[in-house]
Design a protein around this motif. Structure first.
Motif, PDB file in Angstrom:
ATOM      1  N   LEU A 145       0.831  -1.202   0.000  1.00 50.27           N
ATOM      2  CA  LEU A 145       0.000   0.000   0.000  1.00 50.27           C
ATOM      3  C   LEU A 145       0.871   1.261   0.000  1.00 50.27           C
ATOM      4  O   LEU A 145       0.575   2.223  -0.703  1.00 50.27           O
ATOM      5  CB  LEU A 145      -0.951   0.007   1.188  1.00 50.27           C
ATOM      6  CG  LEU A 145      -1.903   1.204   1.290  1.00 50.27           C
ATOM      7  CD1 LEU A 145      -2.772   1.312   0.043  1.00 50.27           C
ATOM      8  CD2 LEU A 145      -2.768   1.086   2.526  1.00 50.27           C
TER       9      LEU A 145
ATOM     10  N   HIS B  46      -0.931  -5.188  -5.237  1.00 48.36           N
ATOM     11  CA  HIS B  46      -1.594  -4.772  -3.999  1.00 48.36           C
ATOM     12  C   HIS B  46      -3.034  -5.274  -3.964  1.00 48.36           C
ATOM     13  O   HIS B  46      -3.510  -5.724  -2.912  1.00 48.36           O
ATOM     14  CB  HIS B  46      -1.583  -3.253  -3.828  1.00 48.36           C
ATOM     15  CG  HIS B  46      -2.453  -2.805  -2.679  1.00 48.36           C
ATOM     16  ND1 HIS B  46      -2.123  -3.059  -1.370  1.00 48.36           N
ATOM     17  CD2 HIS B  46      -3.652  -2.183  -2.656  1.00 48.36           C
ATOM     18  CE1 HIS B  46      -3.087  -2.590  -0.588  1.00 48.36           C
ATOM     19  NE2 HIS B  46      -4.029  -2.058  -1.345  1.00 48.36           N
TER      20      HIS B  46
ATOM     21  N   TYR C 210      -4.234  -7.723  -1.112  1.00 51.12           N
ATOM     22  CA  TYR C 210      -5.299  -7.279  -0.211  1.00 51.12           C
ATOM     23  C   TYR C 210      -6.370  -8.364  -0.076  1.00 51.12           C
ATOM     24  O   TYR C 210      -6.920  -8.567   1.009  1.00 51.12           O
ATOM     25  CB  TYR C 210      -5.917  -5.964  -0.684  1.00 51.12           C
ATOM     26  CG  TYR C 210      -7.005  -5.477   0.236  1.00 51.12           C
ATOM     27  CD1 TYR C 210      -6.708  -5.035   1.521  1.00 51.12           C
ATOM     28  CD2 TYR C 210      -8.334  -5.482  -0.167  1.00 51.12           C
ATOM     29  CE1 TYR C 210      -7.705  -4.605   2.380  1.00 51.12           C
ATOM     30  CE2 TYR C 210      -9.340  -5.049   0.683  1.00 51.12           C
ATOM     31  CZ  TYR C 210      -9.021  -4.609   1.954  1.00 51.12           C
ATOM     32  OH  TYR C 210     -10.012  -4.197   2.806  1.00 51.12           O
TER      33      TYR C 210
END
Length: 177
Positions: A55, A107, A111
């Protein structure tokens, strides 16, 4: 009934969220799930750190792309191994490997893995749904995954210290017919 966090009326949203994360009153794991919790905690911690780092890379990439006007490319012909190329959204034929897009995609998938780890730990610990949402938000707010990971790990380790995991050498009692 679990006690609510103490700072529910005053303070900023961040202060109230941290106070709720500190609150361990909502955890009610079943005895059969306690041996699974250490592995779920390790899985969660690893994904929290990886997601947090990705992030931060994503935020840096967005600032570089939309704030400064450059994209990161690797292995572009006639360029160094990694180079900054002026960002032009209409130019889709840029040669080389688009590191900026790779960070975005990585990402996103990491996630998803973080959410799986969050769900596993949350369901084994049988925490409140609010706690699940707070942990999930840790993967989309910069630096928050590190903060949330700290408080959740502390809470789970405290629970495990108070409720030790039975060792494999202890005899298991089986029911007879």
């Amino acid at each position: 009934m679990p006690n609510p966090p103490q700072n529910t009326e005053g303070g900023s949203l961040l202060q109230r969220t941290i106070e709720q994360l500190r609150s361990a009153n909502s955890a009610r794991p079943r005895a059969v799930d306690i041996p699974k919790i250490p592995g779920a905690l390790t899985f969660y911690r690893v994904t929290a750190y990886i997601t947090g780092v990705m992030l931060l890379l994503l935020v840096a990439e967005m600032i570089l792309k939309y704030g400064v006007g450059y994209s990161v490319y690797a292995f572009a012909p006639g360029q160094p191994i990694v180079s900054l190329v002026h960002y032009d959204p209409s130019n889709t034929a840029q040669a080389g490997f688009d590191v900026s897009t790779a960070i975005l995609i990585a990402h996103g998938w990491l996630y998803v893995l973080y959410l799986i780890a969050d769900f596993r730990l949350w369901s084994l610990m049988r925490m409140s749904f609010t706690k699940f949402v707070q942990i999930a938000l840790g993967g989309v707010v910069p630096f928050m995954s590190f903060i949330v990971e700290h408080f959740i790990t502390k809470q789970v380790k405290r629970f495990l210290a108070e409720n030790p995991v039975p060792s494999a050498s202890e005899p298991k009692v089986e029911a007879s017919h």
